[in-house]
Design an enzyme around this catalytic site. Structure first.
Site, short mmCIF file in Angstrom:
data_model
loop_
_atom_site.label_atom_id
_atom_site.label_comp_id
_atom_site.label_asym_id
_atom_site.label_seq_id
_atom_site.Cartn_x
_atom_site.Cartn_y
_atom_site.Cartn_z
N ASN A 101 52.58 -95.82 -19.03
CA ASN A 101 52.64 -95.30 -20.38
C ASN A 101 51.22 -95.01 -20.87
O ASN A 101 50.27 -95.70 -20.53
CB ASN A 101 53.41 -96.22 -21.33
CG ASN A 101 52.91 -97.65 -21.38
OD1 ASN A 101 52.42 -98.19 -20.41
ND2 ASN A 101 53.07 -98.28 -22.53
N GLU A 116 49.33 -94.03 -24.45
CA GLU A 116 49.47 -93.93 -25.90
C GLU A 116 48.42 -93.00 -26.49
O GLU A 116 47.39 -92.72 -25.89
CB GLU A 116 49.35 -95.32 -26.54
CG GLU A 116 50.48 -96.24 -26.15
CD GLU A 116 50.37 -97.62 -26.75
OE1 GLU A 116 51.37 -98.35 -26.67
OE2 GLU A 116 49.30 -97.99 -27.29
N CYS A 134 55.79 -91.96 -22.03
CA CYS A 134 56.29 -93.15 -21.35
C CYS A 134 56.00 -93.09 -19.85
O CYS A 134 55.81 -92.02 -19.28
CB CYS A 134 57.80 -93.28 -21.56
SG CYS A 134 58.28 -93.49 -23.28
N GLU A 160 58.01 -93.61 -17.34
CA GLU A 160 59.05 -92.93 -16.58
C GLU A 160 58.82 -91.42 -16.57
O GLU A 160 58.90 -90.77 -15.54
CB GLU A 160 60.44 -93.22 -17.16
CG GLU A 160 60.81 -94.68 -17.18
CD GLU A 160 60.42 -95.39 -18.49
OE1 GLU A 160 59.26 -95.23 -18.96
OE2 GLU A 160 61.27 -96.10 -19.03
N CYS A 217 63.51 -90.82 -22.31
CA CYS A 217 63.36 -90.95 -20.86
C CYS A 217 64.71 -90.86 -20.16
O CYS A 217 64.83 -90.25 -19.09
CB CYS A 217 62.65 -92.25 -20.50
SG CYS A 217 60.89 -92.20 -20.90
#
Length: 133
Positions: free
Chosen positions: A42, A44, A53, A55, A92
């Protein structure tokens, strides 16, 4: 590849997470039907909408390399070492479902319990490209 092995790779990927705001590390490792593994973490952003994210990072890496036949994706987070699962968020789940409804989702901790789901079970009645026809 065994679920535990893919989860170990996801655990390694979470170490690269850029999480200055939440301090919640997530890693993902996906394997394609060709056997290639792609990882993601992830990332940010101060403008939260720009956050991505783990994924989706892994999926976008695979797709950008021309590899769209995803077999499974393992997800590890800071909760994993407490033997708690972190399931994919709604966005996701939708992105995973874009590529196939039978993709395996592997959650857990490589030194503890490991759970396996299909994306169709985590996102029932999903919206797919077939709905646009």
């Amino acid at each position: 590849m065994e679920n535990k092995q893919l989860l170990e790779i996801a655990e390694q990927a979470k170490e690269n997470a850029y999480v200055p705001y939440s301090n919640f590390h997530v890693g993902a490792a996906l394997i394609t039907k060709s056997g290639k593994v792609y990882t993601g973490c992830n990332i940010e952003c101060a403008s939260y909408g720009g956050t991505n994210c783990a994924e989706r990072t892994a999926i976008f890496k695979a797709v950008s390399e021309g590899d769209k036949d995803i077999e499974a994706i393992a997800i590890a987070s800071d909760n994993s070492s407490k033997n708690e699962i972190t399931a994919p968020c709604g966005i996701c789940r939708q992105v995973i479902a874009e590529f196939a409804l039978d993709i395996k989702i592997i959650l857990g901790y490589s030194k503890g319990d490991i759970k396996e789901f299909k994306i169709k079970d985590l996102l029932p009645h999903s919206f797919t490209g077939n709905d646009l026809i």
